[in-house]
Design a protein around this motif. Sequence first.
Motif, short mmCIF file in Angstrom:
data_model
loop_
_atom_site.label_atom_id
_atom_site.label_comp_id
_atom_site.label_asym_id
_atom_site.label_seq_id
_atom_site.Cartn_x
_atom_site.Cartn_y
_atom_site.Cartn_z
N PHE A 85 130.98 -7.37 44.60
CA PHE A 85 131.66 -7.95 45.76
C PHE A 85 131.91 -9.44 45.54
N VAL A 86 133.01 -9.90 46.09
CA VAL A 86 133.32 -11.32 46.17
C VAL A 86 133.26 -11.70 47.64
N ASN A 119 131.61 -14.28 57.23
CA ASN A 119 131.50 -13.81 55.84
C ASN A 119 132.55 -12.71 55.63
N ILE A 120 133.50 -12.98 54.72
CA ILE A 120 134.52 -11.99 54.36
C ILE A 120 134.25 -11.57 52.92
N LYS A 121 134.17 -10.27 52.68
CA LYS A 121 133.89 -9.82 51.32
C LYS A 121 134.74 -8.60 51.01
N ARG A 122 134.96 -8.46 49.68
CA ARG A 122 135.74 -7.31 49.20
C ARG A 122 135.21 -6.93 47.82
N LYS A 123 135.12 -5.66 47.58
CA LYS A 123 134.65 -5.16 46.30
C LYS A 123 135.83 -5.17 45.32
N LEU A 124 135.71 -6.00 44.29
CA LEU A 124 136.77 -6.13 43.29
C LEU A 124 136.35 -5.62 41.92
N HIS A 125 135.06 -5.43 41.68
CA HIS A 125 134.56 -5.02 40.37
C HIS A 125 133.58 -3.87 40.55
N ASN A 126 133.37 -3.15 39.45
CA ASN A 126 132.41 -2.05 39.44
C ASN A 126 131.12 -2.43 38.73
N ASP A 127 130.93 -3.72 38.48
CA ASP A 127 129.71 -4.19 37.82
C ASP A 127 129.40 -5.59 38.35
N SER A 143 137.47 -14.27 39.20
CA SER A 143 136.12 -13.72 39.07
C SER A 143 136.12 -12.78 37.88
N CYS A 144 135.03 -12.81 37.11
CA CYS A 144 134.92 -11.96 35.94
C CYS A 144 133.67 -11.10 36.06
N SER A 145 133.70 -9.97 35.38
CA SER A 145 132.62 -8.99 35.50
C SER A 145 132.45 -8.29 34.16
N LEU A 146 131.33 -7.59 34.02
CA LEU A 146 131.07 -6.79 32.83
C LEU A 146 131.84 -5.49 32.85
N ASN A 163 143.40 -4.92 51.71
CA ASN A 163 143.14 -3.98 50.62
C ASN A 163 144.34 -3.84 49.69
N MET A 164 145.19 -4.86 49.64
CA MET A 164 146.36 -4.81 48.77
C MET A 164 145.93 -4.96 47.31
N PRO A 165 146.76 -4.47 46.37
CA PRO A 165 146.38 -4.57 44.95
C PRO A 165 146.25 -6.03 44.50
N VAL A 166 145.40 -6.24 43.52
CA VAL A 166 145.15 -7.57 42.98
C VAL A 166 145.49 -7.57 41.49
N ARG A 167 145.68 -8.80 40.95
CA ARG A 167 145.95 -8.93 39.51
C ARG A 167 144.66 -8.72 38.74
N GLU A 168 144.63 -7.71 37.91
CA GLU A 168 143.44 -7.37 37.13
C GLU A 168 143.74 -7.46 35.64
N PHE A 169 142.80 -8.02 34.90
CA PHE A 169 142.89 -8.16 33.46
C PHE A 169 141.75 -7.34 32.85
N SER A 170 142.10 -6.44 31.97
CA SER A 170 141.11 -5.53 31.38
C SER A 170 140.83 -5.94 29.94
N MET A 171 139.56 -5.83 29.54
CA MET A 171 139.15 -6.11 28.18
C MET A 171 137.89 -5.33 27.86
N PRO A 172 137.69 -4.91 26.63
CA PRO A 172 136.52 -4.12 26.29
C PRO A 172 135.22 -4.87 26.58
N ARG A 173 134.28 -4.16 27.20
CA ARG A 173 132.94 -4.68 27.50
C ARG A 173 132.97 -5.84 28.48
N GLY A 174 134.08 -6.05 29.16
CA GLY A 174 134.15 -7.02 30.24
C GLY A 174 134.15 -8.46 29.77
#
Length: 951
Positions: A85-86, A119-127, A143-146, A163-174
């Motif tokens: 969460f952020v 407090n406003i929060k949203r789940k953006l990562h799975n780790d 924000s970066c995550s594993l 809950n609109m889509p966000v810009r996500e950058f994917s990379m191996p092992r986070g």
Amino acid sequence: MRAQANINVTDTSWITGCDYLPQLKRIVAVTERTIIIWDYKAQGSSQDNCFVIKPMDHCLLCVCVVPMTDHLCRDDILMGDDGGFVNRFTLNSDDFGLKKSKNKKKMQSQILDSKNFKNIKRKLHNDWVMKIKYIQPLNCFGSCSLDSIHSFVLESLKRLEDNMPVREFSMPRGANTFVYCIKANVIVTGGDDKILRLWHPNISTKPVGKLVGHMFSITELVTNEKDQHVISLSSAKVFRVWDIQTLSLLQVFHDSQGGPGDMQIYAMIFDYNHGMLVTGSSVIDMYPLTRMIQDTKQIPHSHDRDINVMVYNRTFHQLLTICSESIIKFSFFMETILMMEYQVWELETGHQIYQIFDPHGSSIEVTTAAIDKSGFVLATGAYNGTLKLWDFGSGQEMKVLVEGKDWKEDDHWLHQLTFLATKEKNHFLILALEYNGRIKLVQGKEEDPLLAVIWELPEVVPIFIQGKKVIPLTVSSKPKTMNIPIPEVELEPNENEPVVLNINPGISMEVTCFDVLIMEGYNMIAAATVNGIIILWNFVLCTVTELHRPEDALILDPDLDPERLKVNAMLFLFRSSDCVRKISEESITSSAQSDSTHGLQSNKGSKSSIYEAETKGQSTGQHSGSTKGETTAGQKNDTDILPSTFLTEHPPPVLVTAHEDGHLRIWSMQGKLLKDMLPFTKHSAISLTTLYTDVCARVLLAGNMEGHVILWNIGSFLNPPHDEKKFKQLTAWRGHALKIVNVIYVEDKQVVLTSSVDGSVRIWHARNGHYCGYFGQRRTFELNEVTDFILPCDVNEYPVEVKEESKYTEKKQRYEYPLVFDRDKWRKMSSFSLLFRRPIPKPFDVNQEFKFFKSLSSPKIRRNVLESTMTGNREAGVIFGSLPIYRVPSPTSLRFLPLIGADAHKESSENFQGKKKGGRILHSQSRRRSLRKSLAPEVNLTSAFFPVIQK
């Protein structure tokens, strides 16, 4: 560095992140389940100056502050937790009662409920969320995550509320960490896959670059914005410095304290102000990073061999250099820079454009070059006497002067070339100086494929040695070419007979350099010889004059250097009518601007900036030919009051010569020595090798045998009566470790170009001698930016700035006097009985009780320029303000200093202790009171001897 405040948090959990709240003036820190707000400036116990907000739903791992200038008493923080969460947490001053607590009572430590805060929060990562930052130039948070899929998220704060889509950058092992570079507009990420990836903020599908080199997981990243560097840290405590522009590795170093698993580094920041890398583990380490313009620690080089020639094309703003391997390189200066292999370099990127190998043939060294006024034609000369004309833009050969069949080796070695202006199109005239001292005129016509020698200047030095000072000339009745700038002249018949000289044949009299002045009624050639004779050819008067001959020019001393009198370079200093008019207009404009802006100075980087040093401290009333920018704010030049007819007049030319003995000499056209000076470079006399001046003769540059560059401001000196004080050296710096071949001043960029036998061509800021770089480096030049002071690898001397003396220098003593003990003054103010009891000290014994001094100055020989700084406390006086101040233990009472004569009083009282008679005791007490009144007045002398030092 020292700690200003600290607090001991009672929470058993680790502090996982902290930041500063700019609006609340507090420090925020997060632990696993709590948020701590600490007033680090409040007095009292540290535990009483903080608020604790709890509980939190997840374990908090990182925190950052969102800058909000529109809200005065509110701060927003972003937090990342182990649930992915952020959180956006809002902190108001009312929540802590900060507005109401105006009294000075201690703030009690309080525990606040997190449910009472927004407090406003949203789940953006799975780790786990490893790091979170707010990037203000993009108005987004990152924000970066594993998590390998949702590794990095870059979005605006509004996306946390929907809950609109966000810009996500994917990379191996986070990703473990990320950083944003403002200048390059890239985001750099690093993680457990040991690869640094560079992302464009708007392109999330593929990185724009990758940096590979780490052997362990990347844990921290910081940027050096000024130098465009990224500094990465791995879990093995290995630091790597990368260049963002070239994607190259610049430096590798490591923390040698402990093993890889010991003293893990948890935080890293870069101090932009001090160029310092700061890391935090169980200790705080500071690493000063070596800041260099070149990408390696090798000595800068633009050619692989010694550079023979460097020429600047003013029309196209291009530079040309030739090395001893006869490689011609070209470099465009404003957009690109040209250098002779033919090598062409682009100024902004430093990339080579093109080059020419062996322009005069295999193994033939090119020794000199020149560019015509139009900038389209280039002439090169070689050691075998051949001369070629080239198209400067394309590098194509146009015409050639072939080698003569009967020429001896090196006898016709071309030493100097100069183009003469012609009225006909595609008609070229070149003055060429050979190694044997002959000056000849070479012509190239449009219909002729080859160049041809028209005539040579007659040899006149032997006639001067016979005693004549002026030799008349006659114009040839049968000239080979008509309508040329310099007429074909001959010696008169009675002067053309062979001359027999009774001098030592070992004395060299060859011409070493020359210069030409053909404009506005002047038609002259000045030349100088190895033995120091200066000759002036005047083709208007048809005369040749010996301006100067050293006294020992015809004496050969085997113990002395035969070239000690040699003149290495010479220049005519002359302002045309256009230059005088231009300078006058600029002076009027600058005066008007200074009046309108009420004394505001011009912006840095303007063309007049290099002339500002001359204007400081000068009054009005100068000639109209003064340099541009000579008037300081609030002053007016004579151009405002002189008539226009006077403004059109220009001063007569003068001749400047650079000598082997290191002296710079200025001559009038009548042979009068106007100024003889030795440039100030912190060293003894060093041979001067080259000279250069700008178009309007306001700046003079010189280079010497040991790599120094000297810069003078000569704008006002050219105006009669040629005041020596107006010939001012501004600065000097060491640009190379070896001999400088050429120096060039580029006026519109305010930079100086230098070339040396070390094979490098370097660029410097003209105003202060700061190093910008060298041609051939991988980094781009930053000529318009004021960078930190940097030196090349092979130079360790700082520039010398010669400060102008104030008009009140003679009245103000700027150097310090030694302190001498004044025994007479001490005897008058001391107790005679105390002086009689003590032995007279020897002349060289130091007595710490002597406190009265007088200043004594002894005559000293000034061997260099006096430069002094203000030392000590001005309010404490000239003498004692410069003395060192010693710290002594403070007595229990500082009401009075110990009284003078107290020791005598103590001794006298001991002598009377055993005596019981009241009369003598009373007499002793009264005597002690009289001594105290007469010899030791109770005066507090602390302020007289010790200046007040503010903490």
